[in-house]
Structures are given as structure tokens and as C-alpha cells.
Design an enzyme around this catalytic site. Structure first.
Site, PDB file in Angstrom:
ATOM      1  N   GLU A  86      -8.876   8.541 -26.732  1.00 23.70           N
ATOM      2  CA  GLU A  86      -8.847   7.046 -26.372  1.00 23.70           C
ATOM      3  C   GLU A  86     -10.194   6.612 -25.563  1.00 23.70           C
ATOM      4  OE1 GLU A  86      -4.533   5.868 -25.889  1.00 23.70           O
ATOM      5  OE2 GLU A  86      -5.791   5.430 -24.285  1.00 23.70           O
ATOM      6  N   CYS A 112     -13.901   3.610 -19.881  1.00 23.43           N
ATOM      7  CA  CYS A 112     -12.918   4.651 -19.267  1.00 23.43           C
ATOM      8  C   CYS A 112     -12.967   5.690 -20.327  1.00 23.43           C
ATOM      9  CB  CYS A 112     -11.764   3.932 -19.086  1.00 23.43           C
ATOM     10  SG  CYS A 112     -10.143   5.219 -18.760  1.00 23.43           S
ATOM     11  N   CYS A 119      -3.036  17.023 -22.540  1.00 27.73           N
ATOM     12  CA  CYS A 119      -3.588  17.304 -20.870  1.00 27.73           C
ATOM     13  C   CYS A 119      -2.405  18.358 -20.659  1.00 27.73           C
ATOM     14  CB  CYS A 119      -3.144  16.010 -20.198  1.00 27.73           C
ATOM     15  SG  CYS A 119      -3.598  16.590 -18.428  1.00 27.73           S
ATOM     16  N   CYS A 123       2.092  15.472 -16.107  1.00 26.49           N
ATOM     17  CA  CYS A 123       2.929  14.465 -15.310  1.00 26.49           C
ATOM     18  C   CYS A 123       3.932  13.745 -16.070  1.00 26.49           C
ATOM     19  CB  CYS A 123       1.761  13.262 -14.699  1.00 26.49           C
ATOM     20  SG  CYS A 123       0.344  14.216 -13.869  1.00 26.49           S
ATOM     21  N   CYS A 126       3.431  10.061 -17.573  1.00 27.82           N
ATOM     22  CA  CYS A 126       2.307   9.862 -18.590  1.00 27.82           C
ATOM     23  C   CYS A 126       2.425  10.207 -19.813  1.00 27.82           C
ATOM     24  CB  CYS A 126       1.099  10.801 -17.746  1.00 27.82           C
ATOM     25  SG  CYS A 126      -0.393  10.639 -18.616  1.00 27.82           S
ATOM     26  N   SER A 224      -5.456  11.016  -7.820  1.00 32.50           N
ATOM     27  CA  SER A 224      -4.188  10.319  -8.207  1.00 32.50           C
ATOM     28  C   SER A 224      -3.138  10.761  -7.267  1.00 32.50           C
ATOM     29  CB  SER A 224      -3.790  10.833  -9.674  1.00 32.50           C
ATOM     30  OG  SER A 224      -4.705  10.177 -10.641  1.00 32.50           O
ATOM     31  N   LEU A 225      -2.887  10.117  -6.232  1.00 31.31           N
ATOM     32  CA  LEU A 225      -2.059  10.692  -5.145  1.00 31.31           C
ATOM     33  C   LEU A 225      -0.594  10.530  -5.647  1.00 31.31           C
ATOM     34  CD1 LEU A 225      -2.074  11.948  -2.443  1.00 31.31           C
ATOM     35  CD2 LEU A 225      -1.780   9.952  -1.458  1.00 31.31           C
ATOM     36  N   ASN A 300       3.326   1.589 -15.909  1.00 31.32           N
ATOM     37  CA  ASN A 300       3.215   0.957 -17.262  1.00 31.32           C
ATOM     38  C   ASN A 300       4.271   1.551 -18.039  1.00 31.32           C
ATOM     39  OD1 ASN A 300       2.379  -1.015 -18.704  1.00 31.32           O
ATOM     40  ND2 ASN A 300       0.635   0.056 -19.499  1.00 31.32           N
ATOM     41  N   CYS A 343      -2.907   5.090 -20.056  1.00 32.08           N
ATOM     42  CA  CYS A 343      -3.855   6.204 -20.784  1.00 32.08           C
ATOM     43  C   CYS A 343      -2.622   6.826 -21.765  1.00 32.08           C
ATOM     44  CB  CYS A 343      -4.347   7.304 -19.922  1.00 32.08           C
ATOM     45  SG  CYS A 343      -3.137   8.422 -19.213  1.00 32.08           S
TER      46      CYS A 343
HETATM   47  N1  SAH Z   1      -6.054  13.157 -15.244  1.00 38.77           N
HETATM   48  C1  SAH Z   1      -6.646  12.441 -14.286  1.00 38.77           C
HETATM   49  C2  SAH Z   1      -7.425  11.057 -15.107  1.00 38.77           C
HETATM   50  C3  SAH Z   1      -6.702  10.368 -16.466  1.00 38.77           C
HETATM   51  S1  SAH Z   1      -5.292   9.900 -15.856  1.00 38.77           S
HETATM   52  C4  SAH Z   1      -5.764  11.642 -13.448  1.00 38.77           C
HETATM   53  O1  SAH Z   1      -4.282  12.150 -13.555  1.00 38.77           O
HETATM   54  O2  SAH Z   1      -6.066  11.300 -12.461  1.00 38.77           O
HETATM   55  C5  SAH Z   1      -5.893   8.157 -15.358  1.00 38.77           C
HETATM   56  C6  SAH Z   1      -4.840   7.469 -14.372  1.00 38.77           C
HETATM   57  O3  SAH Z   1      -3.932   6.877 -15.480  1.00 38.77           O
HETATM   58  C7  SAH Z   1      -4.193   8.151 -13.368  1.00 38.77           C
HETATM   59  O4  SAH Z   1      -4.417   7.695 -12.389  1.00 38.77           O
HETATM   60  C8  SAH Z   1      -2.679   8.244 -13.957  1.00 38.77           C
HETATM   61  O5  SAH Z   1      -1.613   8.311 -12.813  1.00 38.77           O
HETATM   62  C9  SAH Z   1      -2.627   6.881 -14.719  1.00 38.77           C
HETATM   63  N2  SAH Z   1      -1.602   6.731 -15.428  1.00 38.77           N
HETATM   64  C10 SAH Z   1      -0.684   7.683 -16.244  1.00 38.77           C
HETATM   65  N3  SAH Z   1       0.267   7.224 -16.771  1.00 38.77           N
HETATM   66  C11 SAH Z   1       0.372   5.999 -16.391  1.00 38.77           C
HETATM   67  C12 SAH Z   1       1.448   4.885 -16.670  1.00 38.77           C
HETATM   68  N4  SAH Z   1       2.380   5.193 -17.710  1.00 38.77           N
HETATM   69  N5  SAH Z   1       1.298   3.774 -16.124  1.00 38.77           N
HETATM   70  C13 SAH Z   1       0.132   3.357 -15.247  1.00 38.77           C
HETATM   71  N6  SAH Z   1      -0.829   4.349 -15.010  1.00 38.77           N
HETATM   72  C14 SAH Z   1      -0.652   5.583 -15.364  1.00 38.77           C
HETATM   73 FE1  SF4 Z   2      -2.917  14.576 -17.236  1.00 37.80          FE
HETATM   74 FE2  SF4 Z   2      -3.626  12.687 -15.641  1.00 37.80          FE
HETATM   75 FE3  SF4 Z   2      -1.781  12.161 -17.557  1.00 37.80          FE
HETATM   76 FE4  SF4 Z   2      -1.430  13.818 -15.300  1.00 37.80          FE
HETATM   77  S1  SF4 Z   2      -1.653  11.331 -15.410  1.00 37.80           S
HETATM   78  S2  SF4 Z   2      -0.675  14.317 -17.458  1.00 37.80           S
HETATM   79  S3  SF4 Z   2      -3.227  14.581 -15.092  1.00 37.80           S
HETATM   80  S4  SF4 Z   2      -3.766  12.551 -17.909  1.00 37.80           S
END
Ligand code: SAH
Ligand code: SF4
Length: 354
Positions: A86, A112, A119, A123, A126, A224-225, A300, A343
Site C-alpha cells: 500500500e 506514505c 512485517c 504488533c 496492527c 511508535s511509542l 482504527n 496500515c
Molecule cells: N513499522 C513502522 C511504520 C509503519 S506502521 C512503525 O510501526 O512505526 C505506521 C503507523 O501506523 C504506526 O505508528 C502504527 O502504530 C500505526 N498503526 C498500525 N496499526 C494501526 C491501527 N489499527 N490503527 C491506527 N494506527 C495503526
Molecule cells: Fe510492523 Fe509497524 Fe505494524 Fe508494528 S505497527 S506490525 S512495526 S508495520
């Protein structure tokens, strides 16, 4: 096969002779967004032949495109091996009224981009993580996302866009290719996207943050804290067991950031998990001494997740508390929310429809 997007101009000059041809090809690729050697009128036939044989140029195909009501556009690109990634074009319209009342409109583009198919980080909030890890993107696949989006939207070559590495994948897990892509984006003769227009977002691989800092690329950093204590962070981001909050903060403090810029801390707000005022206070403490800004993100939801989106009220309360304590804090606009925003969500939809 390698692709034409894999190389800096200097590298291409070493491969194509006479070397001034490399500059001409670069011009076609990055200023005219050409995806076929055939149309490169000033390139002699034998070189065209060489290029066709050795350098792929048509490496991303638009498999799907969705336009949001706010103007952002989400692309699903098909790669040569059939996998999809994407890329999202975010649009911000600016209106400036000059002293003599003339209204000037301008548009700011942010793209973006993805760095991997899937990945490894896993997480729990995600969607990209759910599909597991497939492979790293090549340098060319990272770079071509910007070229394709500029081309598809007729964005002029001299209009620099901003890049955020916030699509699918963990950019620092594809370190070598991402660093090379950053360098290619910066090329004056190419896309000319300065380091300060590029923001790399990472889930916090401390050792690689430190390494990246030493490259001195002039890029912006986003962390991404998402949690202020290691227990919750390890639940959300399993890798936190290896790279805990303290190690990330130590790496950030060493990272070279332009004095006028700030390190961005992304904080995904999940209802009843991390949206309490106690967490906000801990966040203030953690950020103490770092030139930082916080970006709050609404979780989300997607089918199958147990996490919930926080209310607007609790989000604003959290934000106001941080602001009161002197922390610069914004709430991420839900851009493209009607086109499956976060994402991995467009890819998921595509898979379901198959
Ligand atoms: N892997 C990297 C960059 C890609 S993810 C990272 O984790 O920083 C980009 C952003 O999308 C991150 O801040 C992540 O926390 C956020 N993200 C992932 N899943 C999400 C969701 N379900 N709702 C909102 N933001 C989300
Ligand atoms: Fe990978 Fe970023 Fe998604 Fe975590 S939030 S699984 S690091 S893409």
C-alpha cells in the site's frame, strides 16, 4: 533483475557509458516519470537495448486505487511476484490571503510508503502484522512508489513531496534498502526530496536507530511509542522485550536532529488501555529533555480485533493534559478514514474480495 530505481546517479554513471547518458536516463525516470525505455527519445537504440535487458523499469502496477472524500488516495500496488503493498497520497490544501486580499491556494503532498511486504514485528494492534512477514521491498520498489504516485496525479517534477515511512513494514528491518532509497530520494537530479522532508517511523529497534543516526542523512525520526510502561508496550509490540522504552529513549537522545525540528512520538490511543491521565503524566516524564512532539493516533479497529477506538472526548482530554504540561501534541487527522485508513487495511479488503 535489478531495476533502474535501485541506483543513485553516481552509481548509474559508473554503469552506463558514456556517463552523461545516465543523467539523461535519470531525467526521464525522475522528471518525466517515464516507465518505458522506448519513449526516451534522446537515448540511442543500443543503450535502450542494454537498459531493457538489464534494468526493470515497470516494476509497480496499480492493482487498486481508492479516493477518499478528503482527497487522499490509497494505492494498492502489485509487485512482479504478485504480492501487494500500500501507498497513500495525503493531500493538504492551504489557503493564504495576502495583504492586498489575493487568495493563494497551494497543495501540500505527503506520500506514505511501504518498506516491506508484511512485517516481522508482530504488533498486536496492527493489521499488517496479521499477514506475517513475506519479504523486504527492493530499493527500487521503495523508490518507485513515489514516482508512480507523482505520475498518476500529474504532480510536477519540481514539486517536492513529503515522505513518511508509515505504510506497511518496519523500515529499520529493511535497513540497507531503506537507507539507499533515502539517498536516492535526496538526489538533486532526481526527485530532490531533502532529508527534512522524509520522516522514518519505527517501532523502536534501538540498535538500528543508533546506526541510522550515524549515517547523518538529515531525516526526521518518528517513534511508535504507544505505551509508557514496558509491560503494556511488550503486550502491544512484542519486540519491546528486546528493545525496551529506556533503550529507545537513549537512542533517540543520540540521534542528530536539526535544531529547529523535533522527534515525533506516535502514541496510538486504545480505549481503556493507555488513554488515562496517569499514562499522560508518565509520557511527559519520559519525554523530558527531548526536543519532541507527540502525535496521538486513534486506534482504527478492524474485524477480529479486541482493541477499541477511544472516544473523541478522552482523546482531547489526553491531549489537553499533555499541552498543559508543556508537551507539543497534535491529534492525527483521520485522513482517508473512509478509505480504510490504517496500515494494511486496503490490502486486507482486497484479500477478502478475492
Ligand atoms: N513499522 C513502522 C511504520 C509503519 S506502521 C512503525 O510501526 O512505526 C505506521 C503507523 O501506523 C504506526 O505508528 C502504527 O502504530 C500505526 N498503526 C498500525 N496499526 C494501526 C491501527 N489499527 N490503527 C491506527 N494506527 C495503526
Ligand atoms: Fe510492523 Fe509497524 Fe505494524 Fe508494528 S505497527 S506490525 S512495526 S508495520
Amino acid at each position: 533483475m535489478q531495476s533502474i530505481y535501485d541506483f543513485t546517479l553516481k552509481e548509474l554513471q559508473e554503469q552506463l557509458k558514456p556517463s552523461f547518458r545516465a543523467k539523461q536516463v535519470y531525467d526521464w525516470v525522475y522528471k518525466k516519470y517515464s516507465t518505458s525505455y522506448e519513449e526516451m527519445k534522446n537515448i540511442p537504440n543500443d543503450l535502450k537495448e542494454n537498459l531493457t535487458q538489464n534494468y526493470n523499469i515497470d516494476i509497480l502496477n496499480i492493482a487498486k486505487k481508492e479516493k477518499s472524500t478528503d482527497g487522499s488516495i490509497k494505492y494498492l500496488f502489485k509487485l512482479h511476484d504478485g504480492h501487494t503493498i500500500e501507498t497513500v497520497l495525503l493531500l493538504m490544501k492551504k489557503k493564504k490571503i495576502s495583504e492586498d486580499g489575493v487568495v493563494e491556494r497551494s497543495e501540500k503532498y505527503t506520500v506514505c510508503i511501504s518498506s516491506q511486504v508484511g512485517c516481522k514485528v508482530g504488533c498486536t494492534f496492527c493489521l499488517t502484522a496479521k499477514g506475517g512477514y513475506v519479504r523486504n521491498l527492493t530499493v527500487g520498489e521503495v523508490v518507485a512508489q513515489i514516482v508512480q504516485v507523482k505520475k498518476d496525479n500529474d504532480i510536477p517534477a519540481n514539486k517536492a513531496v513529503n515522505i513518511v515511512y508509515m505504510g506497511m513494514g518496519e523500515p529499520l528491518d529493511n535497513y540497507k534498502n531503506v537507507v539507499q532509497a533515502i539517498k536516492i530520494f535526496k538526489q538533486e537530479e532526481g526527485l530532490a526530496i531533502m532529508g527534512k522532508r522524509q520522516t522514518l517511523s519505527t517501532s523502536g529497534i534501538s540498535s538500528k536507530i543508533a546506526k541510522l543516526g550515524k549515517e547523518d542523512l538529515g531525516i526526521q525520526l518518528a517513534i511508535s511509542l504507544h505505551a509508557v510502561d514496558d509491560q503494556l508496550r511488550s503486550e502491544l509490540i512484542p519486540m519491546n522485550k528486546a528493545y525496551n522504552i529506556a533503550s529507545i529513549i537513549a537512542a533517540v537522545k543520540e540521534f542528530p536532529i536539526d535544531a529547529r525540528k523535533k522527534v515525533m512520538f506516535e502514541y496510538l490511543v486504545i480505549k481503556d488501555k493507555n488513554d488515562d491521565i496517569d499514562s499522560a503524566n508518565k509520557l511527559v516524564k519520559i519525554l523530558n529533555g527531548i526536543n519532541s512532539k507527540v502525535n496521538l493516533i486513534f486506534f482504527n479497529p478492524y474485524p477480529g480485533t479486541t482493541y477499541e477506538r477511544p472516544s473523541v472526548e478522552s482523546m482531547i482530554k489526553f491531549q489537553n493534559h499533555l499541552i498543559k504540561k508543556g508537551v507539543i501534541c497534535t491529534i492525527r487527522e483521520s485522513k482517508g478514514l473512509d478509505i480504510s485508513a490504517a496500515c494494511g487495511q486496503l490490502k486486507e479488503k482486497e484479500t477478502n474480495e478475492d
